[in-house]
Design a protein around this motif. Structure first.
Motif, PDB file in Angstrom:
ATOM      1  N   ARG A 118       0.860  -1.190   0.000  1.00 58.89           N
ATOM      2  CA  ARG A 118       0.000   0.000   0.000  1.00 58.89           C
ATOM      3  C   ARG A 118       0.885   1.225   0.000  1.00 58.89           C
ATOM      4  O   ARG A 118       1.959   1.225   0.583  1.00 58.89           O
ATOM      5  CB  ARG A 118      -0.847   0.061   1.261  1.00 58.89           C
ATOM      6  N   GLY A 119       0.439   2.282  -0.628  1.00 54.60           N
ATOM      7  CA  GLY A 119       1.105   3.572  -0.565  1.00 54.60           C
ATOM      8  C   GLY A 119       2.570   3.518  -0.955  1.00 54.60           C
ATOM      9  O   GLY A 119       2.947   2.898  -1.950  1.00 54.60           O
ATOM     10  N   LYS A 125       7.960  -1.445  -3.899  1.00 56.75           N
ATOM     11  CA  LYS A 125       7.856  -2.803  -4.449  1.00 56.75           C
ATOM     12  C   LYS A 125       7.770  -2.778  -5.974  1.00 56.75           C
ATOM     13  O   LYS A 125       8.324  -3.646  -6.649  1.00 56.75           O
ATOM     14  CB  LYS A 125       6.681  -3.537  -3.816  1.00 56.75           C
ATOM     15  N   ILE A 126       7.100  -1.781  -6.522  1.00 61.56           N
ATOM     16  CA  ILE A 126       7.061  -1.623  -7.984  1.00 61.56           C
ATOM     17  C   ILE A 126       8.468  -1.366  -8.496  1.00 61.56           C
ATOM     18  O   ILE A 126       8.912  -1.991  -9.471  1.00 61.56           O
ATOM     19  CB  ILE A 126       6.113  -0.477  -8.389  1.00 61.56           C
ATOM     20  N   GLU A 127       9.193  -0.468  -7.846  1.00 65.79           N
ATOM     21  CA  GLU A 127      10.551  -0.149  -8.283  1.00 65.79           C
ATOM     22  C   GLU A 127      11.469  -1.367  -8.196  1.00 65.79           C
ATOM     23  O   GLU A 127      12.288  -1.598  -9.081  1.00 65.79           O
ATOM     24  CB  GLU A 127      11.093   1.030  -7.479  1.00 65.79           C
ATOM     25  N   ALA A 128      11.305  -2.175  -7.167  1.00 69.06           N
ATOM     26  CA  ALA A 128      12.114  -3.393  -7.037  1.00 69.06           C
ATOM     27  C   ALA A 128      11.775  -4.385  -8.158  1.00 69.06           C
ATOM     28  O   ALA A 128      12.663  -5.010  -8.736  1.00 69.06           O
ATOM     29  CB  ALA A 128      11.894  -4.031  -5.672  1.00 69.06           C
ATOM     30  N   ALA A 129      10.503  -4.518  -8.480  1.00 64.75           N
ATOM     31  CA  ALA A 129      10.093  -5.428  -9.555  1.00 64.75           C
ATOM     32  C   ALA A 129      10.637  -4.962 -10.902  1.00 64.75           C
ATOM     33  O   ALA A 129      11.079  -5.772 -11.720  1.00 64.75           O
ATOM     34  CB  ALA A 129       8.570  -5.534  -9.602  1.00 64.75           C
ATOM     35  N   LEU A 130      10.629  -3.672 -11.129  1.00 64.95           N
ATOM     36  CA  LEU A 130      11.130  -3.118 -12.389  1.00 64.95           C
ATOM     37  C   LEU A 130      12.616  -3.414 -12.593  1.00 64.95           C
ATOM     38  O   LEU A 130      13.080  -3.500 -13.727  1.00 64.95           O
ATOM     39  CB  LEU A 130      10.899  -1.611 -12.439  1.00 64.95           C
ATOM     40  N   PHE A 138       3.819  -6.107 -15.690  1.00 66.00           N
ATOM     41  CA  PHE A 138       3.390  -6.012 -14.296  1.00 66.00           C
ATOM     42  C   PHE A 138       1.925  -5.626 -14.272  1.00 66.00           C
ATOM     43  O   PHE A 138       1.524  -4.672 -14.921  1.00 66.00           O
ATOM     44  CB  PHE A 138       4.206  -4.948 -13.561  1.00 66.00           C
ATOM     45  N   ARG A 139       1.132  -6.373 -13.538  1.00 65.89           N
ATOM     46  CA  ARG A 139      -0.281  -6.073 -13.438  1.00 65.89           C
ATOM     47  C   ARG A 139      -0.642  -5.904 -11.970  1.00 65.89           C
ATOM     48  O   ARG A 139      -0.259  -6.712 -11.132  1.00 65.89           O
ATOM     49  CB  ARG A 139      -1.114  -7.198 -14.039  1.00 65.89           C
ATOM     50  N   ALA A 140      -1.377  -4.844 -11.709  1.00 65.85           N
ATOM     51  CA  ALA A 140      -1.873  -4.596 -10.362  1.00 65.85           C
ATOM     52  C   ALA A 140      -3.265  -5.211 -10.242  1.00 65.85           C
ATOM     53  O   ALA A 140      -4.032  -5.226 -11.204  1.00 65.85           O
ATOM     54  CB  ALA A 140      -1.930  -3.097 -10.101  1.00 65.85           C
ATOM     55  N   HIS A 141      -3.555  -5.719  -9.053  1.00 64.27           N
ATOM     56  CA  HIS A 141      -4.887  -6.252  -8.751  1.00 64.27           C
ATOM     57  C   HIS A 141      -5.262  -5.807  -7.349  1.00 64.27           C
ATOM     58  O   HIS A 141      -4.408  -5.753  -6.462  1.00 64.27           O
ATOM     59  CB  HIS A 141      -4.901  -7.787  -8.824  1.00 64.27           C
ATOM     60  N   ASN A 142      -6.533  -5.493  -7.157  1.00 60.24           N
ATOM     61  CA  ASN A 142      -6.989  -5.179  -5.810  1.00 60.24           C
ATOM     62  C   ASN A 142      -6.911  -6.457  -4.982  1.00 60.24           C
ATOM     63  O   ASN A 142      -7.478  -7.482  -5.372  1.00 60.24           O
ATOM     64  CB  ASN A 142      -8.421  -4.645  -5.814  1.00 60.24           C
ATOM     65  N   ALA A 143      -6.196  -6.378  -3.883  1.00 57.58           N
ATOM     66  CA  ALA A 143      -5.981  -7.575  -3.076  1.00 57.58           C
ATOM     67  C   ALA A 143      -7.291  -8.112  -2.498  1.00 57.58           C
ATOM     68  O   ALA A 143      -7.474  -9.329  -2.420  1.00 57.58           O
ATOM     69  CB  ALA A 143      -4.986  -7.275  -1.956  1.00 57.58           C
ATOM     70  N   MET A 144      -8.199  -7.245  -2.130  1.00 54.57           N
ATOM     71  CA  MET A 144      -9.440  -7.682  -1.500  1.00 54.57           C
ATOM     72  C   MET A 144     -10.353  -8.415  -2.483  1.00 54.57           C
ATOM     73  O   MET A 144     -10.764  -9.535  -2.234  1.00 54.57           O
ATOM     74  CB  MET A 144     -10.188  -6.478  -0.913  1.00 54.57           C
TER      75      MET A 144
END
Length: 156
Positions: A118-119, A125-130, A138-144
């Motif tokens: 979050r935040g 975490k995005i920067e580390a993945a890149l 890279f795909r974002a998904h709502n965790a809930m």
């Protein structure tokens, strides 16, 4: 490393805007009138829709790779949204207050990694993945709820 978070292009949905409810229903699409904010995150504008606006709730294929990780799930789009929003090196408003899962895909569409945050934690975490050379997308998904809010790409 620089990144962009990109909303969905509105063109694949534009023909649906304004159709009668019964026509949408035959395509398994629901028109919803927004009652409260947050609650209806638009995948085109990457913002939560405002009360009284209408959104279409429909199934969207976010990962079409010919692998076991192909993915289709419900998303909302603001009815009449005209342009996809792009955020460079910042999180879009639709991520605010939500835990976001990152699905990290290889060139062949496999899933060699995943993360969640979050935040500012999510930004790190995005920067580390890149920085990982084995990842292509890279795909974002709502965790809930598991729905797809946006794609994340290298900006370079």
């Amino acid at each position: 490393m620089s990144f962009v978070i990109i909303g969905l292009a509105p063109q694949p949905f534009a023909h649906l805007f304004g159709l009668p409810g019964e026509v949408l229903s035959r395509q398994n699409i629901l028109r919803k009138t927004v009652e409260a904010r947050p609650g209806y995150p638009c995948r085109i504008t990457l913002e939560d829709a405002e009360p009284v606006e209408t959104v279409l709730l429909l199934s969207h294929e976010s990962h079409a790779a010919p692998t076991p990780y192909a993915s289709r799930y419900a998303v909302c789009v603001r009815e009449g949204a005209a342009a996809a929003r792009t955020y460079k090196n910042e999180l879009p408003p639709v991520f605010a207050g939500r835990s976001i899962a990152l699905r990290l895909f290889s060139q062949g569409g496999m899933l060699p990694g995943a993360d969640m945050g979050r935040g500012e934690e999510l930004t790190a975490k995005i920067e580390a993945a890149l920085a990982r050379a084995d990842l292509a997308c890279f795909r974002a998904h709502n965790a809930m709820h598991g729905c797809f809010p946006a794609e994340i790409r290298r900006a370079d």
